[in-house]
Design an enzyme around this catalytic site. Structure first.
Site, PDB file in Angstrom:
ATOM      1  N   LYS A  14       6.747   6.259  -0.124  1.00 40.93           N
ATOM      2  CA  LYS A  14       7.890   5.691   0.587  1.00 40.93           C
ATOM      3  C   LYS A  14       8.629   4.646  -0.250  1.00 40.93           C
ATOM      4  O   LYS A  14       9.849   4.701  -0.371  1.00 40.93           O
ATOM      5  CB  LYS A  14       7.437   5.053   1.916  1.00 40.93           C
ATOM      6  CG  LYS A  14       6.737   6.029   2.861  1.00 40.93           C
ATOM      7  CD  LYS A  14       6.349   5.345   4.166  1.00 40.93           C
ATOM      8  CE  LYS A  14       5.323   4.243   4.042  1.00 40.93           C
ATOM      9  NZ  LYS A  14       3.953   4.688   3.721  1.00 40.93           N
ATOM     10  N   ARG A  89       5.475   1.594  12.960  1.00 41.62           N
ATOM     11  CA  ARG A  89       4.112   2.083  12.744  1.00 41.62           C
ATOM     12  C   ARG A  89       3.379   2.365  14.042  1.00 41.62           C
ATOM     13  O   ARG A  89       2.231   2.821  14.007  1.00 41.62           O
ATOM     14  CB  ARG A  89       3.327   1.033  11.976  1.00 41.62           C
ATOM     15  CG  ARG A  89       3.229   1.301  10.482  1.00 41.62           C
ATOM     16  CD  ARG A  89       2.458   0.141   9.873  1.00 41.62           C
ATOM     17  NE  ARG A  89       1.773   0.478   8.659  1.00 41.62           N
ATOM     18  CZ  ARG A  89       2.310   0.427   7.444  1.00 41.62           C
ATOM     19  NH1 ARG A  89       3.559   0.127   7.285  1.00 41.62           N
ATOM     20  NH2 ARG A  89       1.570   0.700   6.383  1.00 41.62           N
ATOM     21  N   ARG A 128      -2.803   2.975  -8.052  1.00 44.25           N
ATOM     22  CA  ARG A 128      -1.862   1.872  -7.878  1.00 44.25           C
ATOM     23  C   ARG A 128      -2.592   0.533  -7.861  1.00 44.25           C
ATOM     24  O   ARG A 128      -2.091  -0.464  -8.361  1.00 44.25           O
ATOM     25  CB  ARG A 128      -1.090   2.068  -6.559  1.00 44.25           C
ATOM     26  CG  ARG A 128      -0.043   1.007  -6.302  1.00 44.25           C
ATOM     27  CD  ARG A 128       0.845   1.361  -5.112  1.00 44.25           C
ATOM     28  NE  ARG A 128       0.252   0.973  -3.847  1.00 44.25           N
ATOM     29  CZ  ARG A 128       0.811   1.220  -2.651  1.00 44.25           C
ATOM     30  NH1 ARG A 128       1.957   1.875  -2.578  1.00 44.25           N
ATOM     31  NH2 ARG A 128       0.221   0.849  -1.537  1.00 44.25           N
ATOM     32  N   ARG A 134      -2.738  -5.632  -5.242  1.00 39.42           N
ATOM     33  CA  ARG A 134      -2.978  -5.584  -3.795  1.00 39.42           C
ATOM     34  C   ARG A 134      -4.446  -5.317  -3.524  1.00 39.42           C
ATOM     35  O   ARG A 134      -4.970  -4.266  -3.887  1.00 39.42           O
ATOM     36  CB  ARG A 134      -2.111  -4.476  -3.166  1.00 39.42           C
ATOM     37  CG  ARG A 134      -0.680  -4.869  -3.024  1.00 39.42           C
ATOM     38  CD  ARG A 134       0.146  -3.741  -2.462  1.00 39.42           C
ATOM     39  NE  ARG A 134      -0.367  -3.214  -1.193  1.00 39.42           N
ATOM     40  CZ  ARG A 134       0.278  -2.336  -0.444  1.00 39.42           C
ATOM     41  NH1 ARG A 134       1.457  -1.883  -0.827  1.00 39.42           N
ATOM     42  NH2 ARG A 134      -0.250  -1.913   0.687  1.00 39.42           N
ATOM     43  N   ARG A 146      -6.928   2.591   6.350  1.00 34.87           N
ATOM     44  CA  ARG A 146      -5.465   2.633   6.497  1.00 34.87           C
ATOM     45  C   ARG A 146      -5.007   4.044   6.852  1.00 34.87           C
ATOM     46  O   ARG A 146      -4.102   4.225   7.675  1.00 34.87           O
ATOM     47  CB  ARG A 146      -4.786   2.146   5.213  1.00 34.87           C
ATOM     48  CG  ARG A 146      -4.899   0.635   5.046  1.00 34.87           C
ATOM     49  CD  ARG A 146      -4.712   0.194   3.613  1.00 34.87           C
ATOM     50  NE  ARG A 146      -3.392   0.508   3.084  1.00 34.87           N
ATOM     51  CZ  ARG A 146      -3.101   0.520   1.784  1.00 34.87           C
ATOM     52  NH1 ARG A 146      -4.032   0.266   0.892  1.00 34.87           N
ATOM     53  NH2 ARG A 146      -1.881   0.802   1.396  1.00 34.87           N
TER      54      ARG A 146
HETATM   55  N1  UDP Z   1       1.543  -3.644   7.769  1.00 34.90           N
HETATM   56  C1  UDP Z   1       1.628  -3.679   9.135  1.00 34.90           C
HETATM   57  N2  UDP Z   1       2.830  -3.394   9.730  1.00 34.90           N
HETATM   58  C2  UDP Z   1       3.924  -3.047   9.008  1.00 34.90           C
HETATM   59  C3  UDP Z   1       3.835  -3.008   7.607  1.00 34.90           C
HETATM   60  C4  UDP Z   1       2.618  -3.299   7.015  1.00 34.90           C
HETATM   61  O1  UDP Z   1       0.681  -3.978   9.829  1.00 34.90           O
HETATM   62  O2  UDP Z   1       5.000  -2.796   9.590  1.00 34.90           O
HETATM   63  C5  UDP Z   1       0.276  -3.997   7.118  1.00 34.90           C
HETATM   64  C6  UDP Z   1      -0.843  -2.990   7.307  1.00 34.90           C
HETATM   65  O3  UDP Z   1      -2.053  -3.708   7.278  1.00 34.90           O
HETATM   66  C7  UDP Z   1      -0.715  -2.109   6.066  1.00 34.90           C
HETATM   67  C8  UDP Z   1      -0.323  -3.115   5.005  1.00 34.90           C
HETATM   68  O4  UDP Z   1       0.474  -4.080   5.712  1.00 34.90           O
HETATM   69  O5  UDP Z   1      -1.911  -1.452   5.748  1.00 34.90           O
HETATM   70  C9  UDP Z   1       0.452  -2.563   3.826  1.00 34.90           C
HETATM   71  O6  UDP Z   1       1.636  -1.961   4.290  1.00 34.90           O
HETATM   72  P1  UDP Z   1       2.626  -1.170   3.311  1.00 34.90           P
HETATM   73  O7  UDP Z   1       3.644  -0.523   4.169  1.00 34.90           O
HETATM   74  O8  UDP Z   1       3.087  -2.038   2.240  1.00 34.90           O
HETATM   75  O9  UDP Z   1       1.646  -0.140   2.635  1.00 34.90           O
HETATM   76  P2  UDP Z   1       1.849   1.350   2.246  1.00 34.90           P
HETATM   77  O10 UDP Z   1       1.583   2.106   3.506  1.00 34.90           O
HETATM   78  O11 UDP Z   1       3.276   1.499   1.785  1.00 34.90           O
HETATM   79  O12 UDP Z   1       0.861   1.572   1.172  1.00 34.90           O
HETATM   80 MG    MG Z   2       4.904   0.906   0.779  1.00 36.47          MG
END
Ligand code: UDP
Ligand code: MG
Length: 192
Positions: A14, A89, A128, A134, A146
């Site tokens: 994304k 989300r 990554r 991170r 996740r």
């Molecule tokens: N997160 C969340 N709500 C959001 C965005 C992020 O709770 O709207 C938290 C959640 O713990 C997630 C972490 O932040 O696992 C990393 O999110 P990000 O979208 O950066 O990760 P990606 O999915 O892109 O790897």
């Molecule tokens: Mg992201």
């Protein structure tokens, strides 16, 4: 106004694709994950709150995330449109986003989901994690959590927009350029 939701599991690409889309379509990119990392980096009250969830791979509570998102949208009244990355989300977040867009006299144009198999996600995120700094990218059990949270809490958001005839799947394996082209084809069809 074009307002896109770039959707998909963690590691689906994304952020990478959003950066390219912003350049081409001049939309404002809002990544709630990036906003949380900025707050954590500055050790703000919001950052402290988010940190406890993020480090476990859990979701930050809806009201916190929605409030932050609303502030960001309202701080940019002149945007030509938005790319929402990593948000919504959950279903309540999707409902709040639709309400916010309606308040602005606008709406979500489409949700584009990057479809990538789980094993590829784990591989990409561990890779990554070697350079992203991170913590949530370095531990395989947090990564798997996740992905599970995505399946149970986030995937229903696809169905929510599908019921409104706004959700599309885009195959997320291939080169960055190939995937970008697939996304652009969908977006160009929206505005045509
Ligand atoms: N997160 C969340 N709500 C959001 C965005 C992020 O709770 O709207 C938290 C959640 O713990 C997630 C972490 O932040 O696992 C990393 O999110 P990000 O979208 O950066 O990760 P990606 O999915 O892109 O790897
Ligand atoms: Mg992201």
């Amino acid at each position: 106004m074009i307002n896109l939701i770039l959707f998909g599991p963690p590691g689906s690409g994304k952020g990478t694709q959003a950066a390219k889309l912003v350049e081409k379509y001049h939309l404002l990119h809002i990544s709630t994950g990036d906003l949380f990392r900025y707050e954590m980096g500055n050790d703000t009250p919001l950052g402290k709150k988010a940190k406890s969830y993020i480090e476990k791979g859990e979701l930050v509570p809806d009201e916190v995330t929605v409030g932050m998102l609303r502030n960001k949208v309202e701080a940019n009244p002149d945007a030509a449109g938005f790319i929402f990355d990593g948000f919504p989300r959950t279903i309540p977040q999707a409902e709040a986003l639709d309400e916010l867009m309606a308040e602005k006299g606008s709406r979500i144009s489409a949700l584009l989901m990057l479809d990538v198999p789980d094993e590829e996600l784990v591989k990409r995120l561990l890779e990554r994690g070697k350079t992203s700094g991170r913590k949530d990218d370095t531990d395989e059990s947090i990564i798997r959590n996740r992905i599970e949270v995505y399946k149970s809490e986030t995937a229903p958001v696809f169905d929510y927009y599908q019921a409104k005839d706004k959700a599309e799947k885009v195959y997320g394996l291939g080169s960055i350029e190939e995937i970008f082209e697939r996304l652009c084809n969908r977006i160009d069809a929206l505005v045509a």
